[in-house]
Design an enzyme around this catalytic site. Structure first.
Site, PDB file in Angstrom:
ATOM      1  CE  LYS A  31      -3.843  -2.191   2.356  1.00  0.00           C
ATOM      2  NZ  LYS A  31      -4.288  -2.684   3.657  1.00  0.00           N
ATOM      3  CG  ASP A  52     -10.569  -0.499   4.540  1.00  0.00           C
ATOM      4  OD1 ASP A  52     -10.392  -1.025   3.428  1.00  0.00           O
ATOM      5  OD2 ASP A  52      -9.781  -0.626   5.495  1.00  0.00           O
ATOM      6  CD  GLN A  95      -4.147  -4.605   6.579  1.00  0.00           C
ATOM      7  OE1 GLN A  95      -4.133  -3.620   5.845  1.00  0.00           O
ATOM      8  NE2 GLN A  95      -4.543  -5.787   6.159  1.00  0.00           N
TER       9      GLN A  95
HETATM   10  N1  GUN Z   1      -7.696  -7.107   6.029  1.00  0.00           N
HETATM   11  C1  GUN Z   1      -7.980  -7.875   4.946  1.00  0.00           C
HETATM   12  N2  GUN Z   1      -8.495  -7.133   3.956  1.00  0.00           N
HETATM   13  C2  GUN Z   1      -8.558  -5.875   4.415  1.00  0.00           C
HETATM   14  C3  GUN Z   1      -8.999  -4.644   3.837  1.00  0.00           C
HETATM   15  O1  GUN Z   1      -9.450  -4.550   2.689  1.00  0.00           O
HETATM   16  N3  GUN Z   1      -8.891  -3.553   4.635  1.00  0.00           N
HETATM   17  C4  GUN Z   1      -8.402  -3.622   5.897  1.00  0.00           C
HETATM   18  N4  GUN Z   1      -8.364  -2.501   6.612  1.00  0.00           N
HETATM   19  N5  GUN Z   1      -7.989  -4.728   6.462  1.00  0.00           N
HETATM   20  C5  GUN Z   1      -8.066  -5.860   5.720  1.00  0.00           C
END
Ligand code: GUN
Length: 295
Positions: A54, A121, A98
């Site tokens: 990211k 998200d 996350q």
């Molecule tokens: N953990 C697995 N997929 C995701 C996601 O798309 N966003 C976040 N914040 N955590 C995750």
């Protein structure tokens, strides 16, 4: 006949390029670049890999990245305090915490503390409710990426039978809501579903998001179905190494009309959509219209 391979890696690269191309005009109008804050608590190795990717792709898109790595023992109050500071920071357009968070943290409370206008998200109750009721908001990145691939492949989805396997808040539920909004007839299957093969056998679209290697068998599919495999499972390759496999039996490529590979299908879409959502958040927060209608 062998299925067409849906190239999510190439689609994601094109999406990231369109996002990057829109950043300079935003920066000219707003006097700053879009900013994405990522919060990582603890040292889950898979999460660390995603967070690194990211950070790299945020920089490549010309956006500002703010990374907050906190020890696994970080308590709830400290995490909520960080989220509140990011909510108040004008340089931050998107906030991503996350998941999964360590067990002692109340994940729902942390998510609910994120400003919905910065919730790139799409996990807050506000944005989940907006998706459920057909209001504009932010949609979780992985299911939105799946929908983009489906529409690119199939065009209008109205009237198609779709099965979503898995009912998580991150993928299954929002995926079902997106397909319903496209006027599909949607079945959400899960671990308690009685006759999964029958449900899958009716489906023109199968989205598998269960996290179990090759659990969707090729023989269950309706010939010609479009199959989106969200699974990213690490299994022992037998020679001491691990390999990545999806939730769908690879032999499905002999039955399906089109299928996403693992890796290189859905996986790369998630970060591309995250950058897209961050760009959209920046424009909405600044009151600047987004010129590229494809975003
Ligand atoms: N953990 C697995 N997929 C995701 C996601 O798309 N966003 C976040 N914040 N955590 C995750």
């Amino acid at each position: 006949m062998a299925a067409a391979i849906i190239d999510g890696k190439a689609f994601a690269a094109r999406l990231r390029a369109r996002v990057a191309a829109a950043v300079p005009a935003f920066a000219d109008a707003a006097g700053r670049v879009p900013g994405l804050a990522v919060v990582l608590v603890g040292d889950d190795p898979a999460s660390a890999v995603y967070v690194r990717a990211k950070a790299r792709m945020t920089a490549e898109a010309g956006m500002a990245g703010f990374e907050h790595r906190l020890p696994a023992a970080t308590d709830q109050a400290a995490l909520l305090d960080l989220v509140r500071r990011l909510n108040a920071d004008p340089a931050v357009d998107g906030i991503l915490v996350q998941l999964p968070l360590p067990g002692h943290v109340d994940e729902a409370a942390v998510i609910a503390a994120i400003d919905p206008a910065k919730d790139v998200d799409g996990f807050t109750p506000e944005n989940a409710g907006r998706l459920a009721t057909g209001l504009p908001g932010f949609v979780p990145c992985t299911p939105l990426g799946c929908l983009m691939l489906l529409k690119d492949r199939l065009g209008d989805l109205a009237g198609l039978d779709a099965v979503v396997i898995g009912r998580s808040n991150i993928v299954g539920k929002p995926m079902a809501r997106l397909l319903l909004a496209e006027s599909c007839t949607v079945t959400v299957a899960h671990s308690r579903t009685r006759d999964l093969p029958a449900a899958i056998g009716r489906a023109d679209i199968v989205v598998a998001a269960v996290g179990r290697p090759a659990m969707v068998q090729a023989a269950w599919l309706k010939p010609g179905a479009t199959v989106i495999d969200v699974g990213i499972n690490r299994i022992d390759a037998g020679d001491g190494r691990t390999m990545l496999v999806g939730d769908v039996d690879p032999a499905a490529a002999d039955v399906a009309g089109a299928i996403t590979p693992v890796p290189g299908g859905v996986g790369p879409m998630t970060i591309a959509v995250l950058l897209r959502n961050t760009l959209v958040a920046a424009h909405r927060r600044a009151g600047i219209p987004l010129a590229d209608a494809t975003l």
